[in-house]
Design a protein around this motif. Structure first.
Motif, short mmCIF file in Angstrom:
data_model
loop_
_atom_site.label_atom_id
_atom_site.label_comp_id
_atom_site.label_asym_id
_atom_site.label_seq_id
_atom_site.Cartn_x
_atom_site.Cartn_y
_atom_site.Cartn_z
N THR A 145 -11.04 182.83 78.50
CA THR A 145 -12.73 183.04 79.55
C THR A 145 -13.60 181.54 79.53
OG1 THR A 145 -14.18 183.32 77.31
CG2 THR A 145 -12.94 185.46 79.41
N ASN A 146 -14.24 181.81 80.05
CA ASN A 146 -14.73 180.09 80.28
C ASN A 146 -13.60 179.39 80.56
OD1 ASN A 146 -17.47 181.79 79.84
ND2 ASN A 146 -16.56 181.33 78.41
N VAL A 147 -13.44 179.53 81.94
CA VAL A 147 -12.19 178.48 82.11
C VAL A 147 -12.60 177.69 82.97
CG1 VAL A 147 -9.50 178.09 82.67
CG2 VAL A 147 -10.28 179.57 81.05
N ALA A 148 -12.14 176.54 82.97
CA ALA A 148 -12.68 176.08 84.13
C ALA A 148 -11.46 175.39 85.00
CB ALA A 148 -13.01 174.13 83.69
N THR A 149 -11.48 175.31 86.06
CA THR A 149 -10.49 175.24 87.23
C THR A 149 -9.75 173.64 86.62
OG1 THR A 149 -11.62 175.85 89.00
CG2 THR A 149 -9.63 174.11 89.24
N ALA A 150 -10.42 172.48 85.99
CA ALA A 150 -9.82 171.40 85.48
C ALA A 150 -8.94 172.05 84.13
CB ALA A 150 -10.76 170.64 85.31
N ASP A 151 -8.85 172.75 83.68
CA ASP A 151 -7.84 173.12 81.91
C ASP A 151 -6.84 173.60 82.14
OD1 ASP A 151 -10.57 172.14 80.76
OD2 ASP A 151 -11.56 174.34 80.72
N ILE A 152 -6.94 174.35 83.84
CA ILE A 152 -5.87 175.71 83.47
C ILE A 152 -4.32 174.32 84.09
CG2 ILE A 152 -4.59 176.24 86.00
CD1 ILE A 152 -6.87 177.40 86.62
N PRO A 153 -4.09 173.38 84.18
CA PRO A 153 -2.98 172.28 83.71
C PRO A 153 -2.33 171.91 82.33
CG PRO A 153 -4.03 170.89 85.30
CD PRO A 153 -5.56 171.98 84.30
N ALA A 154 -3.78 171.90 81.29
CA ALA A 154 -3.35 171.83 80.07
C ALA A 154 -2.81 172.95 79.30
CB ALA A 154 -4.59 171.67 79.24
N ILE A 155 -3.50 174.36 80.08
CA ILE A 155 -2.84 175.51 79.94
C ILE A 155 -1.52 175.77 80.30
CG2 ILE A 155 -2.66 178.07 80.13
CD1 ILE A 155 -5.98 177.61 80.46
N LEU A 156 -0.69 175.25 80.92
CA LEU A 156 0.37 175.75 81.73
C LEU A 156 1.06 174.76 80.66
CD1 LEU A 156 0.22 175.98 85.07
CD2 LEU A 156 0.31 178.16 83.46
N GLU A 157 0.54 173.42 80.21
CA GLU A 157 1.46 172.31 79.47
C GLU A 157 2.18 172.85 77.62
OE1 GLU A 157 -0.62 168.92 78.78
OE2 GLU A 157 -0.56 168.30 80.52
N ARG A 158 1.22 174.01 77.42
CA ARG A 158 0.92 174.73 76.68
C ARG A 158 1.50 176.43 76.42
NH1 ARG A 158 -4.48 173.32 75.86
NH2 ARG A 158 -4.92 176.04 76.32
N GLN A 159 1.40 176.76 77.66
CA GLN A 159 1.99 178.28 77.89
C GLN A 159 2.91 178.53 78.57
OE1 GLN A 159 1.55 179.87 75.47
NE2 GLN A 159 -0.15 181.17 74.81
N ARG A 160 3.45 178.67 79.65
CA ARG A 160 4.65 179.37 81.34
C ARG A 160 3.96 179.58 81.82
NH1 ARG A 160 6.36 177.83 85.10
NH2 ARG A 160 7.75 178.17 85.95
N PHE A 161 3.23 180.30 82.11
CA PHE A 161 2.17 181.84 83.62
C PHE A 161 0.78 181.31 82.95
CE2 PHE A 161 6.15 182.77 83.42
CZ PHE A 161 6.80 182.09 84.82
N PHE A 162 -0.19 181.06 84.09
CA PHE A 162 -2.11 181.43 83.65
C PHE A 162 -1.90 182.62 84.81
CE2 PHE A 162 -5.89 181.09 84.13
CZ PHE A 162 -5.93 181.38 83.28
N ILE A 163 -1.77 183.74 84.11
CA ILE A 163 -2.71 184.97 85.37
C ILE A 163 -4.07 184.65 85.43
CG2 ILE A 163 -2.82 187.01 85.48
CD1 ILE A 163 -0.87 187.61 83.71
N ALA A 164 -4.15 184.12 86.95
CA ALA A 164 -5.96 184.14 87.02
C ALA A 164 -6.49 185.21 87.82
CB ALA A 164 -6.10 182.72 87.97
N SER A 165 -7.72 185.17 87.70
CA SER A 165 -8.66 185.92 88.17
C SER A 165 -9.44 185.12 89.35
CB SER A 165 -10.06 186.82 87.13
OG SER A 165 -10.47 187.30 87.96
N VAL A 166 -9.32 185.87 90.62
CA VAL A 166 -10.09 184.58 91.86
C VAL A 166 -10.17 185.82 92.72
CG1 VAL A 166 -7.80 182.87 91.64
CG2 VAL A 166 -7.35 184.93 93.17
N SER A 167 -10.84 185.50 94.31
CA SER A 167 -10.81 186.16 95.06
C SER A 167 -9.92 186.67 95.66
CB SER A 167 -12.66 185.88 95.71
OG SER A 167 -11.81 186.55 97.50
N SER A 168 -9.57 187.73 96.35
CA SER A 168 -8.72 188.05 96.71
C SER A 168 -7.92 187.35 98.03
CB SER A 168 -8.50 190.33 97.67
OG SER A 168 -10.15 189.87 98.03
#
Length: 205
Positions: A119-142
């Motif tokens: 939670t409280n994930v900034a969009t700019a944080d996502i690349p770093a998340i994917l460096e540690r984990q293979r996937f990120f399931i993101a909550s977005v507007s449809s």
């Protein structure tokens, strides 16, 4: 975009991927009764499929993750099993979920996946998340399927982010309405941010 280390299979949350516009026009429970491939979902009846398919973007993301390691599990079979862990709450035909914490327990115990609610994930944080984990399931507007539009709100739908670069984020959208908005859709970080609800689930395989 940087090349992906391996191909991530795409699956729609509908068994016939081009059903999205019909669902938007007629509603899921009406439109999905016309899906000729519904049995592939794992539903026992057409009625079960029509109710569930509008609510299983998260299970479509999980199906893609599992398929990336060679396992193919029908989406509604996944949904039933996840419900047993509390990932969905079903009450008189209404379905609430995906509920993140029970989902994490479900995928760990059943499939051996390492997952983490974020939670409280900034969009700019996502690349770093994917460096540690293979996937990120993101909550977005449809409405992320229409990136030129302003979303009415953020969240309510899940997409599978598979790769990032300075140019953009690459993701699979289970309810994309064209090939370009389904598999390997790409948005610049600033555009993704307009739809992103700052939460999701990081998953390692």
């Amino acid at each position: 975009m940087d090349a992906l280390p391996e191909t991530v299979p795409f699956f729609s949350q509908w068994e016939t991927p081009d059903m999205t516009m019909a669902v938007l026009a007629d509603g899921a429970e009406v439109a999905l009764r016309r899906d000729p491939l519904w049995r592939g979902s794992g539903a026992e009846t057409l009625e079960e499929y029509a109710v569930w398919a509008a609510n299983i973007c998260g299970m479509a993301c999980l199906k893609m993750i599992l398929a990336s390691r060679g396992e193919i599990v029908p989406t509604i079979e996944l949904a039933r099993r996840c419900t047993g862990y509390g990932g969905y709450v079903v009450n008189e035909g209404s379905i609430r979920g995906l509920i993140y914490a029970p989902f994490v327990s479900f995928v760990k115990e059943v499939f051996g996946l390492r997952a983490e609610v974020m939670t409280n994930v900034a969009t700019a944080d996502i690349p770093a998340i994917l460096e540690r984990q293979r996937f990120f399931i993101a909550s977005v507007s449809s409405s992320i399927r229409w990136p030129e539009r302003e979303p009415p709100s953020k969240g309510g739908h899940l997409v599978l982010v598979t790769a990032t670069s300075d140019k953009g984020f690459r993701f699979h959208n289970p309810s994309g309405h064209t090939s370009a908005t389904q598999a390997n859709a790409v948005l610049a970080p600033a555009d993704f941010d307009r739809f992103f609800a700052n939460r999701g689930i990081a998953v390692a395989i």
